[in-house]
Design an enzyme around this catalytic site. Structure first.
Site: not given
Ligand SMILES: [Zn+2]
Length: 442
Positions: A303, A172, A56-58, A231, A299
């Site tokens: 943050h 997920h 998740h590179f945001r 995951h 994953d």
């Molecule tokens: Zn997930």
């Protein structure tokens, strides 16, 4: 470029020629051409670049947490040469237009990348499939970061579409009707490291994972779609995925951390699915070491410390990990906990296979020269200060990893580190190359 005296997994020492972006030849001895750059690997271990199929590179949306530039540098410093980015950014990657915005941001990456299409109640599959998407998902069967939880009807339609388009769909899998609401209503005292984070593990139950995986794989079997379970955190979940003909992934935090670590981690150990008890962690590790699990992916969900320095119920879920995945696995291999062959399968060969990255994941002539050179005899302590992710912290502080000394992307040096005499990666001389990463589907 000519790499000489490189040891391959399996023990063979070879010379390897890179011509342009691909591996051109591998022989016991190759003579250098005029003007060719020669790097003596000095019998260090040469691996295919790792593929992290879950980051998740945001960007767009939250560049204060991570950007494509900082995330891809963190990846390169950890031996990851390809990432697959998930759609729960702002805006979510559920339309062609949102895909285009992400593709623009991703041009800043110094490594290869795939961009996944997202599924929601109002996603626009037609416009997404006009773009070079990598796969679908992760599709959230329970709410997580980004409020992208989907209803069963929408999920089933998405799986059918994935089957029609012949793309893998990553899921997920948690069933939120099986979460323990009594735990959620408990008073979680403390903030940040001092928060009572074990309640998060009580709340998001292990049963919720296995039940959701069973449902997802049933839908997959009915439609013939390739389901990939993201995951998996429990042995029950892994076994259910295997029984349901799905592929599955395990994250480093579920391999190396358990509820026992939450006293120290607090909210820094809050992620979805949550950390499990030590018995389950060991059972998950066994399934990774013995080949039951297909891939390890991170994953990577950065943050800021400020965001984590809150109470348990307010803190965001997720931990950074793209830089420490391969180093942690190589340290386990060094200690004999799993084989080097297995590490390569988990982070290179199998993800390339599952996500149809035909020119990646192996060291063979004709494959992209995405390569990593490591010295397994030189593990180093992992420290917050040495992490290149914008988040600037790691849940693996103080553990050991075998970090790359050279990372190549399509034949170009993207990261180079000269180990110092003194101990600690933070004192080493590091350099990043100016490499233009490419979309693996474009
Ligand atoms: Zn997930």
């Amino acid at each position: 470029m000519l790499l000489t005296n490189a040891e391959l997994v399996g023990g063979r020492t070879v010379d390897l020629r890179i011509d342009g972006e691909q591996i051109a030849a591998i022989k016991s001895t190759l003579d250098p051409h005029a003007d060719e750059r020669v790097i003596d690997a000095e019998k260090r271990l040469l691996l295919p670049g790792a593929i992290d199929a879950h980051v998740h590179f945001r960007e767009p949306g939250d560049p204060h947490k991570e950007t494509w530039e900082t995330g891809s540098r963190s990846a390169a410093a950890g031996g990851v040469t390809t990432v697959i980015d998930m759609p729960n950014t702002t805006p979510p990657t559920t339309t062609g237009e949102a895909f285009d915005a992400k593709a623009d941001a991703a041009r800043a990456a110094c490594i290869e990348y795939g961009i996944n299409g997202g599924v929601s109640g109002d996603w626009e599959p037609d416009s997404l499939f006009e773009r070079p998407i990598c796969a679908l998902g992760e599709v959230f069967l329970a709410d997580s970061t980004g409020d992208m939880g989907v209803a069963p009807d929408d999920f089933e339609a998405a799986v059918e579409r994935a089957a029609d388009e012949e793309v893998t769909i990553t899921v997920h899998a948690e069933d939120e009707t099986l979460f323990d609401d009594d735990a959620r209503n408990a008073d979680a005292s403390g903030v940040g490291h001092a928060a009572n984070a074990d309640l998060w593990s009580t709340y998001r139950t292990a049963a919720a994972e296995a039940v959701a995986i069973e449902y997802a794989t049933e839908v997959g079997q009915e439609t013939g779609a390739d389901i990939h379970i993201a995951h998996t955190s429990t042995p029950e979940g892994i076994d259910t995925a295997v029984d349901g003909d799905a592929t599955c992934e395990v994250c480093p935090h579920h391999l190396y951390l358990s509820r026992d670590d939450l006293d120290e981690l607090g909210t820094y150990g809050r992620m979805n699915p949550p950390l499990r008890g030590e018995d389950r962690r060991q059972a998950v590790f066994e399934r990774v070491a013995d080949g039951t699990v297909d891939i390890v992916a991170t994953d990577h969900a950065p943050h800021t410390r400020e965001e984590k320095e809150t109470g348990l119920w307010d803190a965001p879920s997720g931990v950074p990990g793209v830089e420490t995945m391969l180093p942690l696995l190589l340290n386990s291999a060094r200690q004999g906990e799993l084989s080097y062959e297995r590490v390569v399968d988990l982070v290179a060969r199998n993800p390339a296979d599952i996500f149809d990255l035909d020119s990646k994941g192996q060291i063979e002539p004709g494959y992209d020269a995405d390569l990593v050179l490591v010295d397994p005899d030189n593990p180093q302590a992992i420290h917050d200060d040495d992490i290149h992710s914008k988040s600037g912290w790691t849940p693996f502080e103080g553990r050991r990893g075998v970090f790359p000394e050279l990372t190549l992307v399509r034949g170009q040096v993207v990261y180079e580190r000269t180990p110092s005499e003194r101990h600690g990666r933070g004192e080493d001389d590091e350099q990043f190359g100016d490499v233009d990463g490419q979309n693996v589907r474009a």
